[in-house]
Design a protein around this motif. Structure first.
Motif, PDB file in Angstrom:
ATOM      1  N   LYS A   1      32.417  25.681  67.404  1.00 19.83           N
ATOM      2  CA  LYS A   1      32.831  27.218  67.152  1.00 19.83           C
ATOM      3  C   LYS A   1      32.366  27.864  65.892  1.00 19.83           C
ATOM      4  O   LYS A   1      32.202  28.872  65.796  1.00 19.83           O
ATOM      5  N   SER A   2      32.580  26.962  64.879  1.00 17.91           N
ATOM      6  CA  SER A   2      31.920  27.586  63.467  1.00 17.91           C
ATOM      7  C   SER A   2      30.676  27.748  63.261  1.00 17.91           C
ATOM      8  O   SER A   2      30.177  28.970  62.957  1.00 17.91           O
ATOM      9  N   VAL A   3      29.770  26.893  64.137  1.00 18.82           N
ATOM     10  CA  VAL A   3      28.350  27.001  64.093  1.00 18.82           C
ATOM     11  C   VAL A   3      27.980  28.352  64.931  1.00 18.82           C
ATOM     12  O   VAL A   3      27.123  29.175  64.343  1.00 18.82           O
ATOM     13  N   LEU A   4      28.914  28.499  65.959  1.00 19.56           N
ATOM     14  CA  LEU A   4      28.555  29.794  66.611  1.00 19.56           C
ATOM     15  C   LEU A   4      28.971  31.111  65.973  1.00 19.56           C
ATOM     16  O   LEU A   4      28.248  31.952  66.029  1.00 19.56           O
ATOM     17  N   ALA A   5      30.063  30.767  65.311  1.00 19.65           N
ATOM     18  CA  ALA A   5      30.656  31.999  64.562  1.00 19.65           C
ATOM     19  C   ALA A   5      29.494  32.480  63.344  1.00 19.65           C
ATOM     20  O   ALA A   5      29.577  33.544  63.080  1.00 19.65           O
ATOM     21  N   ASN A   6      28.728  31.758  62.958  1.00 20.30           N
ATOM     22  CA  ASN A   6      27.696  32.002  62.052  1.00 20.30           C
ATOM     23  C   ASN A   6      26.463  32.450  62.609  1.00 20.30           C
ATOM     24  O   ASN A   6      25.708  33.122  62.002  1.00 20.30           O
ATOM     25  N   THR A   7      26.146  31.842  63.798  1.00 15.84           N
ATOM     26  CA  THR A   7      24.777  32.196  64.440  1.00 15.84           C
ATOM     27  C   THR A   7      24.986  33.444  65.272  1.00 15.84           C
ATOM     28  O   THR A   7      23.986  34.329  65.472  1.00 15.84           O
ATOM     29  N   GLU A   8      26.063  33.524  65.835  1.00 19.81           N
ATOM     30  CA  GLU A   8      26.510  34.711  66.685  1.00 19.81           C
ATOM     31  C   GLU A   8      25.699  34.835  68.087  1.00 19.81           C
ATOM     32  O   GLU A   8      25.707  35.768  68.706  1.00 19.81           O
TER      33      GLU A   8
ATOM     34  N   PRO B   1      30.174  32.884  75.035  1.00 19.91           N
ATOM     35  CA  PRO B   1      30.357  32.582  73.389  1.00 19.91           C
ATOM     36  C   PRO B   1      31.697  33.304  72.940  1.00 19.91           C
ATOM     37  O   PRO B   1      32.222  32.665  72.089  1.00 19.91           O
ATOM     38  N   THR B   2      32.092  34.367  73.624  1.00 17.53           N
ATOM     39  CA  THR B   2      33.337  34.984  73.174  1.00 17.53           C
ATOM     40  C   THR B   2      34.675  34.152  73.531  1.00 17.53           C
ATOM     41  O   THR B   2      35.589  33.863  72.754  1.00 17.53           O
ATOM     42  N   GLU B   3      34.513  33.600  74.626  1.00 21.37           N
ATOM     43  CA  GLU B   3      35.657  32.658  75.086  1.00 21.37           C
ATOM     44  C   GLU B   3      35.629  31.592  74.160  1.00 21.37           C
ATOM     45  O   GLU B   3      36.725  30.886  73.934  1.00 21.37           O
ATOM     46  N   LEU B   4      34.308  31.009  73.732  1.00 21.74           N
ATOM     47  CA  LEU B   4      34.115  29.720  72.868  1.00 21.74           C
ATOM     48  C   LEU B   4      34.879  29.756  71.532  1.00 21.74           C
ATOM     49  O   LEU B   4      35.717  29.161  70.991  1.00 21.74           O
ATOM     50  N   LEU B   5      34.593  31.216  71.017  1.00 21.73           N
ATOM     51  CA  LEU B   5      35.142  31.631  69.667  1.00 21.73           C
ATOM     52  C   LEU B   5      36.628  31.640  69.705  1.00 21.73           C
ATOM     53  O   LEU B   5      37.247  31.377  68.586  1.00 21.73           O
ATOM     54  N   GLN B   6      37.250  32.227  70.707  1.00 19.89           N
ATOM     55  CA  GLN B   6      38.631  32.207  71.213  1.00 19.89           C
ATOM     56  C   GLN B   6      39.513  31.007  71.344  1.00 19.89           C
ATOM     57  O   GLN B   6      40.644  30.987  71.205  1.00 19.89           O
ATOM     58  N   SER B   7      38.963  30.144  71.704  1.00 22.88           N
ATOM     59  CA  SER B   7      39.374  28.725  72.027  1.00 22.88           C
ATOM     60  C   SER B   7      40.132  28.157  70.820  1.00 22.88           C
ATOM     61  O   SER B   7      39.390  28.135  69.752  1.00 22.88           O
ATOM     62  N   GLN B   8      41.249  27.639  70.904  1.00 21.84           N
ATOM     63  CA  GLN B   8      41.770  26.850  69.751  1.00 21.84           C
ATOM     64  C   GLN B   8      41.337  25.407  69.621  1.00 21.84           C
ATOM     65  O   GLN B   8      40.957  25.015  68.653  1.00 21.84           O
ATOM     66  N   ALA B   9      40.879  24.703  70.770  1.00 24.89           N
ATOM     67  CA  ALA B   9      40.165  23.470  70.773  1.00 24.89           C
ATOM     68  C   ALA B   9      39.392  23.613  71.850  1.00 24.89           C
ATOM     69  O   ALA B   9      39.597  23.419  73.199  1.00 24.89           O
ATOM     70  N   VAL B  10      37.965  23.708  71.490  1.00 26.19           N
ATOM     71  CA  VAL B  10      36.806  23.768  72.449  1.00 26.19           C
ATOM     72  C   VAL B  10      36.778  22.620  73.721  1.00 26.19           C
ATOM     73  O   VAL B  10      36.932  23.155  74.876  1.00 26.19           O
ATOM     74  N   ALA B  11      37.076  21.465  73.390  1.00 22.40           N
ATOM     75  CA  ALA B  11      36.882  20.247  74.273  1.00 22.40           C
ATOM     76  C   ALA B  11      38.263  20.491  75.120  1.00 22.40           C
ATOM     77  O   ALA B  11      38.119  20.296  76.338  1.00 22.40           O
ATOM     78  N   VAL B  12      39.290  20.651  74.564  1.00 25.24           N
ATOM     79  CA  VAL B  12      40.648  21.043  75.529  1.00 25.24           C
ATOM     80  C   VAL B  12      40.480  22.250  76.606  1.00 25.24           C
ATOM     81  O   VAL B  12      40.616  21.994  77.727  1.00 25.24           O
TER      82      VAL B  12
ATOM     83  N   SER C   1      20.966  36.207  58.312  1.00 19.31           N
ATOM     84  CA  SER C   1      21.134  35.814  56.750  1.00 19.31           C
ATOM     85  C   SER C   1      20.868  34.550  56.451  1.00 19.31           C
ATOM     86  O   SER C   1      21.377  33.793  57.251  1.00 19.31           O
ATOM     87  N   VAL C   2      20.695  34.487  55.159  1.00 20.24           N
ATOM     88  CA  VAL C   2      20.396  33.083  54.505  1.00 20.24           C
ATOM     89  C   VAL C   2      21.784  32.417  54.140  1.00 20.24           C
ATOM     90  O   VAL C   2      21.990  31.464  54.834  1.00 20.24           O
ATOM     91  N   GLY C   3      22.989  33.227  53.914  1.00 22.10           N
ATOM     92  CA  GLY C   3      24.201  32.673  53.873  1.00 22.10           C
ATOM     93  C   GLY C   3      24.640  32.255  55.072  1.00 22.10           C
ATOM     94  O   GLY C   3      25.316  31.331  55.316  1.00 22.10           O
ATOM     95  N   ALA C   4      24.520  33.055  56.301  1.00 23.14           N
ATOM     96  CA  ALA C   4      25.063  32.664  57.563  1.00 23.14           C
ATOM     97  C   ALA C   4      24.397  31.454  58.021  1.00 23.14           C
ATOM     98  O   ALA C   4      25.172  30.366  58.731  1.00 23.14           O
ATOM     99  N   ILE C   5      22.993  31.126  57.864  1.00 17.30           N
ATOM    100  CA  ILE C   5      22.373  30.145  58.263  1.00 17.30           C
ATOM    101  C   ILE C   5      22.741  28.845  57.474  1.00 17.30           C
ATOM    102  O   ILE C   5      23.073  27.734  58.177  1.00 17.30           O
TER     103      ILE C   5
END
Length: 487
Positions: free
Chosen positions: A53-60, A280-291, A217-221
């Motif tokens: 979730k965090s990796v996708l949030a930064n790469t989009e 991608p949107t559903e993954l970002l909204q998920s509280q626990a991706v594997a669940v 952006s460098v910061g996001a990567i």
């Protein structure tokens, strides 16, 4: 003859009852399979179930997200190969600690042990156990958030259990690690196979235009790398138990070359599996991706996912405890921690005092509960020391040419890892300056106060206080000093 024999018997009895403390050493109980299980079991923990979730949030976008996961695996493998050269050149347990000591002297080594022992490793241990506790509690508090007290008590119980197992026996700790590694590979296999089945059925729409809207952006990567590398954390853990590894010249590099690429392939395939059933949107909204994945793919047997995720986290916590206790043991042996922390159990042949100390500190970190932000900032410190350690490898190529190097990696590999470490250290500070990074640096440097007060000058009053404490604990826990440091 009888008189001579009697004299010898008396001398033997005298030596047996001597007040001189006996010495012993750690035993070589860890083979190639256990080494691979420690690497795989320590790396695959809660990270792969949280970090996507965090990796996708930064790469989009999906494409760069998968590239980041592969790049993190490559970086972890390159770093581990550098550590394989260090581990077979300096065959001491303790990971970065003895390498920094050999390359740069006691001060950088002490600062590493100070930062690792007080914050980085116990807080990581605590967070893994809290993750385990939350997954277990979720099964009993369906539809609502479990009470914080219950989560913390279960996490503390997990720390107590893992610490006890590793203090009792090296073999028992390895056995627990092997069992939980096998269990976590079951859930990894379930997710991967389910994802490949969905992919074969034509669920590829989330992979179309996979680079659209990419954040460059460098910061996001750099933040995406931080989150991805958190899931790979543990790639250097086998170097913490080099003294207990059978045939380290063969088994250390073999375990690295087999273990880390295996984890990398699993991580990429698991992310592909997530994207076959979630946008991608559903993954970002998920509280626990594997669940969420389990609810969509495995229902009505979706309860399998949180159960095996709990196994995964407890296995990672066991691997972390198994290796981190050795760092405390080595620091105590070098005189950089209380001397009793370097003692070994007479009956169990484990660094029991070091493990108990580690468990106590980790339990303290459970009290505030949410320390994820603190650990994120201290991953900055981790890569500072990773880069410094691998820089030490390059330095020793010129200053310690006399050391035998059963494994010698090409020079460009440590240079690449050093440059990436610099990027990971500087990029977040330059792109998004925050006071927390300054606090992190100040905390590291504050270790110098304790170094000069208690280690370098060795004030008599401090030794007078610590000597009876050490003697009492030695009698209470039935522990003895280690043998002379292995060369």
């Amino acid at each position: 003859m009888e008189e001579t024999s009697l004299r010898r018997r008396r001398e033997d009895e005298k030596s047996t009852h001597s007040t001189e403390p006996k010495t012993t050493s750690l035993q070589k109980e860890v083979g190639l399979l256990s080494g691979i299980c420690i690497i795989v079991g320590t790396i695959i923990g809660s990270g792969i179930f949280i970090s996507p979730k965090s990796v996708l949030a930064n790469t989009e976008s999906v494409g760069p997200c998968l590239i980041i996961w592969a790049a993190c695996g490559i970086l972890a493998t390159l770093g581990a190969l550098c550590f394989a050269e260090l581990g077979t050149m300096i065959t001491k347990s303790g990971g970065e600690y003895p390498y920094l000591m050999e390359a740069f002297g006691p001060i950088p080594a002490y600062l590493f042990s100070w930062t690792s022992l007080i914050v980085m490793k116990p807080s990581s241990f605590a967070i893994i156990c809290l993750s385990f506790s939350e997954y277990v509690c979720a099964a009993f508090y369906s539809g609502c958030k479990p009470p914080a007290v219950v989560v913390k008590l279960l996490a503390a119980a997990a720390i107590l259990f893992i610490t006890t197992v590793n203090a009792l026996s090296v073999r028992l700790g390895s056995y627990v690690q092997n069992v939980f590694t096998a269990a976590k590979m079951v859930i990894v296999a379930i997710i991967i196979i389910s994802g490949l089945v969905f992919l074969a059925q034509g669920n590829v729409k989330n992979f179309q235009n996979s680079f659209e809207g990419t954040q460059t952006s460098v910061g996001a990567i750099s933040l995406a790398f931080y989150n991805g590398l958190w899931a790979y954390d543990g790639w250097n853990q086998l170097n913490y138990i080099t003294e207990e590894l059978r045939n380290p010249y063969r088994n250390l590099p073999m375990a690295i070359v087999i273990g880390i690429p295996l984890v990398t392939v699993c991580y990429i395939l698991m992310n592909i599996a997530y994207f076959t059933v979630m946008t991608p949107t559903e993954l970002l909204q998920s509280q626990a991706v594997a669940v969420t994945f389990g609810d969509r793919v495995l229902y009505p047997a979706s309860w399998v996912v949180p159960l095996f995720v709990a196994f995964s986290t407890i296995g990672a916590a066991n691997g972390t405890c198994f290796t981190a206790g050795r760092l405390i043991y080595v620091a105590g042996r070098e005189g950089h921690m209380l001397k009793v922390l370097s003692y070994i159990s007479v009956k169990r042949l484990t660094p029991a005092p070091a493990l108990i100390f580690y468990g106590i500190i980790a339990t303290i970190y459970i009290i505030p509960g949410d320390i994820n932000s603190l650990v994120n900032y201290f991953s900055f410190a981790a890569w500072l020391f990773y880069g410094m350690t691998i820089l030490g490898l390059v330095v020793m190529r010129f200053t310690r040419k006399d050391l035998e190097r059963p494994i010698k990696v090409p020079l460009f590999i440590p240079i690449i890892v050093i440059l990436v470490s610099l990027f990971l250290i500087l990029a977040p500070i330059i792109s998004e300056p925050a006071w927390e990074y300054l606090y992190c640096v100040l905390f590291i440097l504050s270790g110098l106060i304790f170094y000069f007060l208690f280690v370098y000058y060795k004030f008599g009053w401090a030794q007078r206080i610590s000597r009876p404490v050490t003697k009492h604990l030695q009698m209470l826990m039935e522990v003895v000093p280690p043998e002379k440091d292995p060369e």
